[in-house]
Design a protein around this motif. Structure first.
Motif, mmCIF file in Angstrom:
data_model
loop_
_atom_site.group_PDB
_atom_site.id
_atom_site.type_symbol
_atom_site.label_atom_id
_atom_site.label_comp_id
_atom_site.label_asym_id
_atom_site.label_seq_id
_atom_site.Cartn_x
_atom_site.Cartn_y
_atom_site.Cartn_z
ATOM 1 N N LEU A 48 4.613 -5.696 -7.742
ATOM 2 C CA LEU A 48 3.579 -5.419 -6.655
ATOM 3 C C LEU A 48 4.233 -4.873 -5.695
ATOM 4 O O LEU A 48 5.373 -4.908 -5.023
ATOM 5 C CB LEU A 48 3.409 -7.050 -5.891
ATOM 6 N N ILE A 49 3.552 -3.560 -5.052
ATOM 7 C CA ILE A 49 4.121 -2.662 -4.259
ATOM 8 C C ILE A 49 3.066 -2.765 -2.809
ATOM 9 O O ILE A 49 1.827 -2.547 -3.276
ATOM 10 C CB ILE A 49 4.217 -1.212 -4.507
ATOM 11 N N ILE A 83 8.725 -7.103 -6.071
ATOM 12 C CA ILE A 83 7.892 -7.138 -4.853
ATOM 13 C C ILE A 83 8.593 -6.153 -4.174
ATOM 14 O O ILE A 83 9.848 -6.418 -3.644
ATOM 15 C CB ILE A 83 7.753 -8.146 -3.967
ATOM 16 N N LEU A 84 7.897 -5.111 -3.577
ATOM 17 C CA LEU A 84 8.672 -3.914 -2.773
ATOM 18 C C LEU A 84 7.618 -3.700 -1.547
ATOM 19 O O LEU A 84 6.226 -3.512 -1.920
ATOM 20 C CB LEU A 84 8.738 -2.731 -3.650
ATOM 21 N N ILE A 169 12.872 -8.974 -4.391
ATOM 22 C CA ILE A 169 12.145 -8.884 -3.369
ATOM 23 C C ILE A 169 12.422 -8.223 -2.226
ATOM 24 O O ILE A 169 13.634 -8.714 -1.629
ATOM 25 C CB ILE A 169 11.628 -10.383 -2.809
ATOM 26 N N TYR A 170 12.134 -6.904 -2.083
ATOM 27 C CA TYR A 170 12.907 -6.061 -0.819
ATOM 28 C C TYR A 170 11.915 -5.357 0.055
ATOM 29 O O TYR A 170 10.790 -5.194 -0.379
ATOM 30 C CB TYR A 170 13.482 -4.783 -1.667
ATOM 31 N N LYS A 224 15.997 1.622 -10.413
ATOM 32 C CA LYS A 224 16.870 0.448 -10.350
ATOM 33 C C LYS A 224 16.069 -0.869 -10.213
ATOM 34 O O LYS A 224 16.540 -2.154 -10.512
ATOM 35 C CB LYS A 224 17.832 0.536 -9.062
ATOM 36 N N MET A 225 14.950 -0.924 -9.450
ATOM 37 C CA MET A 225 14.249 -2.263 -9.096
ATOM 38 C C MET A 225 13.724 -2.804 -10.382
ATOM 39 O O MET A 225 13.614 -3.825 -10.666
ATOM 40 C CB MET A 225 13.056 -1.822 -8.360
#
Length: 239
Positions: A48-49, A83-84, A169-170, A224-225
């Motif tokens: 999810l972005i 999640i980003l 999550i970031y 990387k994510m």
């Protein structure tokens, strides 16, 4: 991989994120709640972005669909999704985790450096990055910090530039996804944001920045994510 991207304005697109997704054969779905689309009916996704936009969680009553987005983020957290969030998106992640959005000490609009904290330098999402590098800023607010969250980066005008809320999550208050074309669209759509301040660049300065180098870092972060997400899933399955 299925990617769901939530947008908040026609002029603030996913930029290089969508290019990366297409080039890597990921399924990329856009949802636009500000146009009446229901994000809670967007189907399944792996990542999810949540993009930025002119809205603010501090004025939720003006844009009540943001509450549905917070619900979506909560559900994604429960189901252990990647999640980003960027800018407003980062703030909504914080809200979903109980951290109230805050006003940034300074408005930032332009290309300015961020500095990685010790945690940022050691984080798998940012390993190999220099301790300080330029990113794009366009904000008045900043995401709140939960008790266990880590601040990975800060800037001269904002102490919460990158926050790690959990292993997958970031939240990025800053932007790395906006292309030169996207910057030109934002200049045209948001002239009042360019009112002079200590950390606000002129349109002339904005259009002369090197966005390709910033966009390259965005693509590296996305790669990387995805790796972090799959490693975390493998470890979970091994338990």
């Amino acid at each position: 991989m299925n990617i769901l991207c939530i947008m908040h304005a026609d002029f603030e697109t996913p930029g290089v994120i969508e290019n990366w997704a297409v080039e890597n054969n990921h399924r990329f779905n856009l949802c636009k709640p500000y146009q009446g689309e229901n994000c809670l009916n967007s189907g399944d996704f792996d990542l999810l972005i949540v993009m930025g936009g002119p809205q603010s969680p501090l004025e939720m009553e003006k844009d009540p669909y943001l509450k549905d987005e917070i619900t979506l983020i909560k559900e994604a957290i429960i189901h252990d999704k990647m999640i980003l969030g960027f800018c407003l998106g980062a703030q909504l992640i914080g809200e979903a985790l109980g951290a109230r959005t805050q006003r940034s000490p300074e408005k930032e609009v332009g290309v300015f450096p961020i500095s990685l904290t010790k945690e940022g330098l050691n984080d798998p999402l940012l390993q190999g990055f220099p301790s300080s590098f330029p990113v794009i800023h366009w904000h008045n607010d900043m995401p709140g910090k939960t008790q266990h969250a880590q601040v990975l980066a800060f800037s001269a005008g904002c102490p919460h530039q990158i926050i790690k809320y959990a292993s997958k999550i970031y939240g990025f208050q800053c932007h790395l996804e906006i292309t030169l074309e996207g910057i030109q669209q934002m200049i045209n759509a948001c002239p009042n944001d360019l009112i002079q301040s200590i950390y606000t660049q002129t349109p002339q300065t904005l259009i002369t920045q090197n966005y390709e180098l910033i966009n390259e870092k965005m693509c590296q972060i996305l790669e990387k994510m995805v790796s972090i997400g799959y490693v975390a899933d493998d470890k979970k399955m091994a338990i």
